[in-house]
Design a protein around this motif. Structure first.
Motif, PDB file in Angstrom:
ATOM      1  N   VAL A 222       0.829  -1.203   0.000  1.00  0.00           N
ATOM      2  CA  VAL A 222       0.000   0.000   0.000  1.00  0.00           C
ATOM      3  C   VAL A 222       0.865   1.256   0.000  1.00  0.00           C
ATOM      4  CG1 VAL A 222      -1.793   1.290   1.210  1.00  0.00           C
ATOM      5  CG2 VAL A 222      -1.856  -1.213   1.192  1.00  0.00           C
ATOM      6  N   PHE A 223       0.665   2.093  -1.012  1.00  0.00           N
ATOM      7  CA  PHE A 223       1.382   3.356  -1.160  1.00  0.00           C
ATOM      8  C   PHE A 223       0.434   4.517  -0.851  1.00  0.00           C
ATOM      9  CE2 PHE A 223       3.680   0.390  -3.796  1.00  0.00           C
ATOM     10  CZ  PHE A 223       5.004   0.747  -3.664  1.00  0.00           C
ATOM     11  N   TYR A 224       0.838   5.373   0.064  1.00  0.00           N
ATOM     12  CA  TYR A 224       0.058   6.572   0.399  1.00  0.00           C
ATOM     13  C   TYR A 224       0.604   7.744  -0.388  1.00  0.00           C
ATOM     14  CZ  TYR A 224      -1.282  10.641   3.307  1.00  0.00           C
ATOM     15  OH  TYR A 224      -1.726  11.866   3.753  1.00  0.00           O
ATOM     16  N   LEU A 225      -0.217   8.291  -1.275  1.00  0.00           N
ATOM     17  CA  LEU A 225       0.182   9.431  -2.095  1.00  0.00           C
ATOM     18  C   LEU A 225      -0.082  10.736  -1.353  1.00  0.00           C
ATOM     19  CD1 LEU A 225      -1.280   8.379  -5.582  1.00  0.00           C
ATOM     20  CD2 LEU A 225       0.940   7.797  -4.566  1.00  0.00           C
ATOM     21  N   GLN A 226       0.977  11.461  -1.064  1.00  0.00           N
ATOM     22  CA  GLN A 226       0.847  12.761  -0.419  1.00  0.00           C
ATOM     23  C   GLN A 226       1.041  13.856  -1.460  1.00  0.00           C
ATOM     24  OE1 GLN A 226       3.708  12.699   2.854  1.00  0.00           O
ATOM     25  NE2 GLN A 226       2.061  12.274   4.283  1.00  0.00           N
ATOM     26  N   ARG A 227       0.084  14.764  -1.511  1.00  0.00           N
ATOM     27  CA  ARG A 227       0.188  15.893  -2.434  1.00  0.00           C
ATOM     28  C   ARG A 227      -0.170  17.164  -1.679  1.00  0.00           C
ATOM     29  NH1 ARG A 227      -2.620  15.731  -8.273  1.00  0.00           N
ATOM     30  NH2 ARG A 227      -0.644  14.750  -8.806  1.00  0.00           N
ATOM     31  N   ASP A 228       0.623  18.214  -1.894  1.00  0.00           N
ATOM     32  CA  ASP A 228       0.376  19.484  -1.222  1.00  0.00           C
ATOM     33  C   ASP A 228      -0.993  20.042  -1.606  1.00  0.00           C
ATOM     34  OD1 ASP A 228       2.852  19.270  -0.105  1.00  0.00           O
ATOM     35  OD2 ASP A 228       3.836  20.638  -1.514  1.00  0.00           O
ATOM     36  N   ARG A 229      -1.582  20.745  -0.678  1.00  0.00           N
ATOM     37  CA  ARG A 229      -2.930  21.280  -0.862  1.00  0.00           C
ATOM     38  C   ARG A 229      -3.061  22.113  -2.128  1.00  0.00           C
ATOM     39  NH1 ARG A 229      -5.749  25.946   0.749  1.00  0.00           N
ATOM     40  NH2 ARG A 229      -7.851  25.606   1.620  1.00  0.00           N
ATOM     41  N   GLU A 230      -2.048  22.918  -2.424  1.00  0.00           N
ATOM     42  CA  GLU A 230      -2.130  23.801  -3.601  1.00  0.00           C
ATOM     43  C   GLU A 230      -2.083  23.032  -4.921  1.00  0.00           C
ATOM     44  OE1 GLU A 230       2.122  24.229  -1.909  1.00  0.00           O
ATOM     45  OE2 GLU A 230       0.061  24.044  -1.159  1.00  0.00           O
ATOM     46  N   ASN A 231      -1.684  21.764  -4.861  1.00  0.00           N
ATOM     47  CA  ASN A 231      -1.623  20.947  -6.079  1.00  0.00           C
ATOM     48  C   ASN A 231      -2.821  20.019  -6.232  1.00  0.00           C
ATOM     49  OD1 ASN A 231       0.902  22.005  -6.822  1.00  0.00           O
ATOM     50  ND2 ASN A 231       1.977  20.517  -5.527  1.00  0.00           N
ATOM     51  N   ILE A 232      -3.757  20.094  -5.308  1.00  0.00           N
ATOM     52  CA  ILE A 232      -4.952  19.256  -5.373  1.00  0.00           C
ATOM     53  C   ILE A 232      -5.910  19.776  -6.434  1.00  0.00           C
ATOM     54  CG2 ILE A 232      -7.046  18.578  -4.114  1.00  0.00           C
ATOM     55  CD1 ILE A 232      -4.613  17.013  -3.287  1.00  0.00           C
ATOM     56  N   ILE A 233      -6.470  18.844  -7.201  1.00  0.00           N
ATOM     57  CA  ILE A 233      -7.454  19.191  -8.228  1.00  0.00           C
ATOM     58  C   ILE A 233      -8.845  18.901  -7.677  1.00  0.00           C
ATOM     59  CG2 ILE A 233      -8.295  18.697 -10.556  1.00  0.00           C
ATOM     60  CD1 ILE A 233      -5.454  17.811 -11.267  1.00  0.00           C
ATOM     61  N   ILE A 234      -9.648  19.934  -7.539  1.00  0.00           N
ATOM     62  CA  ILE A 234     -11.003  19.789  -7.012  1.00  0.00           C
ATOM     63  C   ILE A 234     -11.966  19.481  -8.157  1.00  0.00           C
ATOM     64  CG2 ILE A 234     -12.922  20.938  -5.846  1.00  0.00           C
ATOM     65  CD1 ILE A 234     -10.608  20.207  -4.028  1.00  0.00           C
ATOM     66  N   ASP A 235     -12.686  18.375  -8.053  1.00  0.00           N
ATOM     67  CA  ASP A 235     -13.664  17.976  -9.064  1.00  0.00           C
ATOM     68  C   ASP A 235     -15.031  17.858  -8.393  1.00  0.00           C
ATOM     69  OD1 ASP A 235     -15.258  16.744 -10.952  1.00  0.00           O
ATOM     70  OD2 ASP A 235     -13.657  15.456 -11.706  1.00  0.00           O
ATOM     71  N   LYS A 236     -15.872  18.850  -8.598  1.00  0.00           N
ATOM     72  CA  LYS A 236     -17.173  18.885  -7.932  1.00  0.00           C
ATOM     73  C   LYS A 236     -18.120  17.787  -8.421  1.00  0.00           C
ATOM     74  CE  LYS A 236     -16.945  23.899  -7.227  1.00  0.00           C
ATOM     75  NZ  LYS A 236     -17.622  25.205  -7.471  1.00  0.00           N
ATOM     76  N   GLU A 237     -17.894  17.312  -9.632  1.00  0.00           N
ATOM     77  CA  GLU A 237     -18.811  16.335 -10.213  1.00  0.00           C
ATOM     78  C   GLU A 237     -18.561  14.916  -9.701  1.00  0.00           C
ATOM     79  OE1 GLU A 237     -21.381  17.145 -12.064  1.00  0.00           O
ATOM     80  OE2 GLU A 237     -20.805  19.236 -11.834  1.00  0.00           O
ATOM     81  N   THR A 238     -17.301  14.543  -9.550  1.00  0.00           N
ATOM     82  CA  THR A 238     -16.984  13.156  -9.209  1.00  0.00           C
ATOM     83  C   THR A 238     -16.575  12.953  -7.756  1.00  0.00           C
ATOM     84  OG1 THR A 238     -14.672  13.411  -9.891  1.00  0.00           O
ATOM     85  CG2 THR A 238     -16.257  12.705 -11.571  1.00  0.00           C
ATOM     86  N   ARG A 239     -16.343  14.029  -7.021  1.00  0.00           N
ATOM     87  CA  ARG A 239     -15.918  13.894  -5.630  1.00  0.00           C
ATOM     88  C   ARG A 239     -16.889  14.649  -4.724  1.00  0.00           C
ATOM     89  NH1 ARG A 239     -10.822  14.701  -8.392  1.00  0.00           N
ATOM     90  NH2 ARG A 239      -9.724  12.709  -8.464  1.00  0.00           N
ATOM     91  N   PRO A 240     -17.991  14.018  -4.364  1.00  0.00           N
ATOM     92  CA  PRO A 240     -19.058  14.679  -3.629  1.00  0.00           C
ATOM     93  C   PRO A 240     -18.682  15.158  -2.234  1.00  0.00           C
ATOM     94  CG  PRO A 240     -19.460  12.321  -3.740  1.00  0.00           C
ATOM     95  CD  PRO A 240     -18.334  12.610  -4.674  1.00  0.00           C
ATOM     96  N   LEU A 241     -17.656  14.571  -1.635  1.00  0.00           N
ATOM     97  CA  LEU A 241     -17.295  14.969  -0.274  1.00  0.00           C
ATOM     98  C   LEU A 241     -16.204  16.037  -0.227  1.00  0.00           C
ATOM     99  CD1 LEU A 241     -17.317  11.554   1.655  1.00  0.00           C
ATOM    100  CD2 LEU A 241     -19.116  13.281   1.487  1.00  0.00           C
ATOM    101  N   SER A 242     -15.644  16.376  -1.369  1.00  0.00           N
ATOM    102  CA  SER A 242     -14.581  17.397  -1.392  1.00  0.00           C
ATOM    103  C   SER A 242     -14.817  18.375  -2.538  1.00  0.00           C
ATOM    104  CB  SER A 242     -13.206  16.736  -1.528  1.00  0.00           C
ATOM    105  OG  SER A 242     -13.165  15.897  -2.668  1.00  0.00           O
ATOM    106  N   LYS A 243     -15.949  19.047  -2.468  1.00  0.00           N
ATOM    107  CA  LYS A 243     -16.338  19.961  -3.546  1.00  0.00           C
ATOM    108  C   LYS A 243     -15.636  21.312  -3.464  1.00  0.00           C
ATOM    109  CE  LYS A 243     -20.899  17.915  -4.282  1.00  0.00           C
ATOM    110  NZ  LYS A 243     -22.361  18.151  -4.339  1.00  0.00           N
ATOM    111  N   SER A 244     -14.917  21.558  -2.384  1.00  0.00           N
ATOM    112  CA  SER A 244     -14.181  22.801  -2.219  1.00  0.00           C
ATOM    113  C   SER A 244     -12.926  22.504  -1.411  1.00  0.00           C
ATOM    114  CB  SER A 244     -15.033  23.838  -1.490  1.00  0.00           C
ATOM    115  OG  SER A 244     -15.279  23.427  -0.153  1.00  0.00           O
ATOM    116  N   LEU A 245     -11.979  23.432  -1.402  1.00  0.00           N
ATOM    117  CA  LEU A 245     -10.772  23.236  -0.622  1.00  0.00           C
ATOM    118  C   LEU A 245     -11.077  23.175   0.871  1.00  0.00           C
ATOM    119  CD1 LEU A 245      -8.088  25.428  -2.444  1.00  0.00           C
ATOM    120  CD2 LEU A 245      -8.152  22.936  -2.237  1.00  0.00           C
ATOM    121  N   ALA A 246     -12.095  23.931   1.299  1.00  0.00           N
ATOM    122  CA  ALA A 246     -12.481  23.904   2.709  1.00  0.00           C
ATOM    123  C   ALA A 246     -12.994  22.515   3.094  1.00  0.00           C
ATOM    124  CB  ALA A 246     -13.544  24.959   2.989  1.00  0.00           C
TER     125      ALA A 246
END
Length: 291
Positions: A222-246
């Protein structure tokens, strides 16, 4: 038992559910200190991957856990020991060595002992999955696709597989049945995986269910991918629990300790794609060689 006697082990305790003569009960094991624990029972063998013969968190000073189980590759007992930084040995070397020496004996021939290690490595390479966990938008699916291309392996994207099987998008699922209902379907999907050397991209919330992760870790690195917050891609359509950075921040606070708990290897995914892919492949191959 005879091997331990030959090696002059100071104390040898044989535990049984129904102890007799010189045996002890499993409960009594917790009242004594042991350096090595050897599981010779079938407890934890596929498909009962979520079971273990004893709770080693109640024991102190354990240096080595040996589990003769080889299916799954990493039993619940083995994974728990790894989390506690205890050295582990599974049953694969016993299985292959037994076959190696039996073949020599029955066929009256001799082979190079190096074959045992080569066979074990080959089995691991064919059976041990690469599983990616991490927050939504951390690049699990994209990386899994690239790794699968380079290793010529089948990719399993858990969220996409759920959508294909049900004919509904993840967002629609959350509207219709809520997160708890989705997690049950997610569990059924993950439980359907078997050994096969897959590249698996999990959903961001897979770590919320210990049974999901027990199954995943039983036959996966199991590999845990860590990515900095500023590099996160927010997808409102496919990720219902993370629709915004907040919303993403809230999820991260809830899940970060779980990602760390279940990860075998942590990967910095802020680097160029080719660098990350090669890093994961190298660490995967290094793990197999060490096992």
């Amino acid at each position: 038992f005879n091997v331990l006697k030959d090696e002059e082990a100071f104390i040898i305790a044989v535990a049984s559910r129904n102890p007799h003569e010189d045996m002890v009960s499993y409960e009594n094991l917790y009242h004594q200190e042991y350096d090595i624990i050897i599981n010779t029972t079938p407890v934890g063998t596929h498909p009962d991957f979520n079971k273990k013969p004893l709770d080693i968190t109640k024991m102190t000073n354990i240096e080595v856990i040996i589990d003769v189980i080889y299916n799954p590759l990493r039993s619940k007992l083995i994974n728990e020991a790894k989390e506690l930084k205890i050295k582990t040995i599974n049953g694969m070397s016993f299985l292959v060595s037994q076959a190696f020496y039996s073949h020599q004996l029955f066929n009256n021939c001799q082979y190079d002992m190096k074959m045992v290690g080569q066979i074990i490595d080959n089995i691991y390479y064919k059976k041990l999955n690469i599983a990616l966990i991490g927050m939504p938008g951390s690049g699990k699916t994209f990386l899994a696709k690239e790794i699968s291309k380079q290793l010529d392996r089948q990719i399993i994207d858990v969220d996409s597989l759920i959508e294909e099987k049900t004919g509904k998008t993840i967002s629609l699922f959350f509207v219709e049945i809520g997160e708890s209902g989705f997690r049950e379907i997610e569990k059924e999907t993950i439980l359907g995986f078997s050994q096969g050397g897959y590249v698996i991209a999990t959903g961001g919330g897979t770590v919320l269910d210990d049974e999901n992760m027990s199954k995943l870790k039983s036959n996966s690195l199991v590999f845990y991918l860590q990515r900095d917050r500023e590099n996160i891609i927010i997808d409102k359509e496919t990720r219902p629990l993370s629709k915004s950075l907040a919303a993403w921040d809230d999820l991260y606070i809830q899940r970060k300790e779980l990602y760390l708990k279940y990860a075998d290897i942590i990967i910095d995914n802020n680097r160029p794609l080719d660098v990350v892919v090669q890093d994961i492949i190298k660490k995967y191959n290094d793990f197999i060689e060490k096992e």
